[in-house]
Design a protein around this motif. Structure first.
Motif, short mmCIF file in Angstrom:
data_model
loop_
_atom_site.label_atom_id
_atom_site.label_comp_id
_atom_site.label_asym_id
_atom_site.label_seq_id
_atom_site.Cartn_x
_atom_site.Cartn_y
_atom_site.Cartn_z
N ALA A 113 10.20 -4.29 0.70
CA ALA A 113 9.23 -4.05 -0.37
C ALA A 113 9.11 -5.25 -1.30
CB ALA A 113 9.64 -2.80 -1.16
N VAL A 114 10.24 -5.92 -1.59
CA VAL A 114 10.22 -7.11 -2.44
C VAL A 114 9.40 -8.21 -1.79
CG1 VAL A 114 11.62 -9.00 -3.35
CG2 VAL A 114 12.40 -6.65 -3.63
N VAL A 115 9.63 -8.47 -0.52
CA VAL A 115 8.93 -9.55 0.18
C VAL A 115 7.44 -9.24 0.28
CG1 VAL A 115 8.74 -10.80 2.36
CG2 VAL A 115 11.00 -10.25 1.44
N LYS A 116 7.11 -7.98 0.58
CA LYS A 116 5.69 -7.60 0.63
C LYS A 116 5.00 -7.83 -0.71
CE LYS A 116 5.45 -4.06 4.26
NZ LYS A 116 5.23 -2.61 4.52
N GLY A 117 5.71 -7.47 -1.79
CA GLY A 117 5.11 -7.56 -3.11
C GLY A 117 5.02 -8.96 -3.67
N THR A 118 5.84 -9.87 -3.15
CA THR A 118 5.89 -11.22 -3.74
C THR A 118 5.27 -12.31 -2.87
OG1 THR A 118 8.13 -11.50 -2.84
CG2 THR A 118 7.94 -10.71 -5.11
N GLU A 138 7.42 1.40 -15.97
CA GLU A 138 6.72 0.12 -16.10
C GLU A 138 7.52 -1.02 -15.46
OE1 GLU A 138 3.66 -0.71 -17.29
OE2 GLU A 138 3.35 1.44 -17.30
N ILE A 139 8.83 -1.04 -15.72
CA ILE A 139 9.68 -2.09 -15.14
C ILE A 139 9.67 -1.99 -13.62
CG2 ILE A 139 12.07 -2.94 -14.96
CD1 ILE A 139 12.41 -1.94 -17.89
N GLY A 140 9.61 -0.75 -13.10
CA GLY A 140 9.58 -0.53 -11.65
C GLY A 140 8.36 -1.09 -10.97
N LYS A 141 7.29 -1.39 -11.73
CA LYS A 141 6.11 -2.04 -11.14
C LYS A 141 6.42 -3.46 -10.68
CE LYS A 141 2.71 0.46 -14.01
NZ LYS A 141 1.65 0.28 -15.05
N VAL A 142 7.42 -4.08 -11.32
CA VAL A 142 7.76 -5.47 -11.02
C VAL A 142 9.11 -5.56 -10.30
CG1 VAL A 142 8.20 -7.75 -12.03
CG2 VAL A 142 6.46 -6.25 -13.03
N ILE A 143 10.09 -4.82 -10.79
CA ILE A 143 11.45 -4.88 -10.25
C ILE A 143 11.65 -3.74 -9.26
CG2 ILE A 143 13.91 -4.88 -10.79
CD1 ILE A 143 12.45 -7.31 -11.87
N ILE A 144 11.91 -4.08 -8.01
CA ILE A 144 12.12 -3.07 -6.97
C ILE A 144 13.62 -2.88 -6.78
CG2 ILE A 144 11.79 -2.53 -4.53
CD1 ILE A 144 9.21 -4.27 -4.72
N GLY A 197 2.14 -11.81 -1.34
CA GLY A 197 0.71 -11.55 -1.25
C GLY A 197 0.00 -11.94 -2.53
N MET A 198 -1.21 -11.44 -2.68
CA MET A 198 -2.05 -11.79 -3.82
C MET A 198 -1.90 -10.81 -4.99
SD MET A 198 -3.61 -14.56 -3.04
CE MET A 198 -4.92 -14.61 -4.26
N LYS A 199 -1.24 -9.69 -4.75
CA LYS A 199 -1.16 -8.66 -5.79
C LYS A 199 -0.29 -9.12 -6.96
CE LYS A 199 0.22 -3.86 -6.55
NZ LYS A 199 0.87 -2.66 -5.96
N VAL A 200 -0.80 -8.94 -8.17
CA VAL A 200 -0.06 -9.25 -9.38
C VAL A 200 0.13 -7.96 -10.18
CG1 VAL A 200 -0.02 -10.56 -11.53
CG2 VAL A 200 -1.00 -11.59 -9.48
N SER A 201 1.38 -7.64 -10.49
CA SER A 201 1.67 -6.41 -11.21
C SER A 201 1.62 -6.65 -12.71
CB SER A 201 3.06 -5.88 -10.82
OG SER A 201 3.10 -5.57 -9.44
N ASP A 202 0.73 -5.91 -13.38
CA ASP A 202 0.65 -5.99 -14.84
C ASP A 202 1.42 -4.82 -15.44
OD1 ASP A 202 -0.96 -8.27 -14.95
OD2 ASP A 202 -2.76 -7.08 -14.53
#
Length: 323
Positions: free
Chosen positions: A193-198, A26-32, A200-205
């Motif tokens: 991966a961090v830059v791609k994930g932060t 679960e933490i890995g969904k947010v923290i890369i 854009g519009m995707k929000v990790s729940d």
């Protein structure tokens, strides 16, 4: 929430290992990246210890702590430590109520997980108030003792490169932290991966994995895990080797260390090794489990001398020579 019942402690240890894997997922969904940091923080939580995260700005220290609190379904408070922060700003204070009586107004320490951001930016008086909370799990205001929630963890951050306007933590306070965890820059691939994930519009729940009651149960379980005498003696020997000019001290310790670790280090080495074994699928720790967490336990409990600083010898260099 009702606690699950297990047929045996072996089954409970298996459940702890599964809970750890679920938490990491679960933490890995947010923290890369930062896998070792996440692992070590979770070990400290299950061992009922506090952790100090040391790293330059921008390495997601605050995000990591808030994500962990969310995954654990715990109450989370963040305190930004500043030079003008007073003890009452974190412990709470007595205020005059509508009935003309003084009543206690709880401060941000009254949470399950407290993030003490840039802890070395606040004066010793406020650091001392936090020290009592970490050690006693309570605060004293106007002579009255107030118990803090359970479970209670302090996860503090410290910037190692900016020392102007800071108040170095005294050794007594550093000793209250089970682990001193360094954070390093992400790898090139991880940063992409961090830059791609932060950006854009995707929000990790993230989903809740454990409740506070389950954490308290697993903390007690970790203490019940058996440890053989030779592993316990190895943990204690690591600590005693760090003390210069004593019979067990190594040559490097005598040469580069002015002060060694105290008995609390031995206690945390044993507890940390037990938890490390449990999350690794083992029912009793071995020497490798002690070695896996030794640098996090010892690195803030040994004090280098001027010779070590002049020759560029780090605490990690000395600790590696103990194995």
């Amino acid at each position: 929430m009702a606690l699950p019942t297990y047929k045996s402690d072996v089954e409970a240890v298996d459940a702890l290992a599964k809970a750890y894997r679920d938490l990491k997922a679960e933490i890995g969904k947010v923290i890369i990246g930062q896998d070792e940091v996440v692992k070590t923080v979770l070990i400290s939580l299950f061992s009922n210890g506090h952790s100090l995260l040391v790293g330059v700005p921008g390495l997601a220290k605050t995000l990591l702590v808030s994500t962990i609190s969310e995954v654990l379904d715990l109450n989370f408070k963040r305190v930004q430590f500043t030079p003008d922060l007073m003890p009452s700003d974190i412990t709470g204070s007595e205020i005059l109520g509508e009935d003309r009586r003084f009543e206690f107004n709880e401060g941000p320490l009254f949470a399950n997980i407290v993030l003490a951001d840039e802890i070395n930016r606040t004066p010793p008086k406020t650091q001392a108030a936090l020290l009592e909370a970490m050690q006693e799990r309570s605060v004293t205001v106007s002579g009255d003792r107030h118990l803090l929630p359970s479970p209670f963890f302090v996860l503090a951050t410290q910037n190692p490169i900016e020392q102007e306007g800071t108040y170095p933590l005294p050794e007594a306070q550093l000793d209250r932290f089970m682990f001193n965890i360094p954070l390093d820059y992400p790898t090139y691939e991880q940063e992409i991966a961090v830059v791609k994930g932060t950006t854009g519009m995707k929000v990790s729940d993230v989903s809740h994995v454990l409740s506070g009651e389950e954490i308290l149960y697993f903390q007690q379980l970790v203490r019940k895990i058996p440890i053989s005498d030779n592993v316990l003696e190895y943990a204690v020997s690591l600590t005693t080797k760090t003390r210069p000019n004593t019979p067990r001290a190594t040559e490097n310790v005598n040469k580069y260390i002015s002060w060694g670790a105290g008995p609390r280090a031995s206690q945390y080495l044993v507890l940390g090794a037990k938890c490390h074994a449990a999350i690794s699928g083992k029912y009793s720790p071995d020497i490798e489990d002690v070695q896996a967490i030794a640098k996090y336990v010892l690195r803030h409990r040994i004090v280098r001398n001027y010779k070590a600083e002049a020759e560029g010898i780090t605490e990690e260099n000395v600790i590696e020579g103990l194995f």
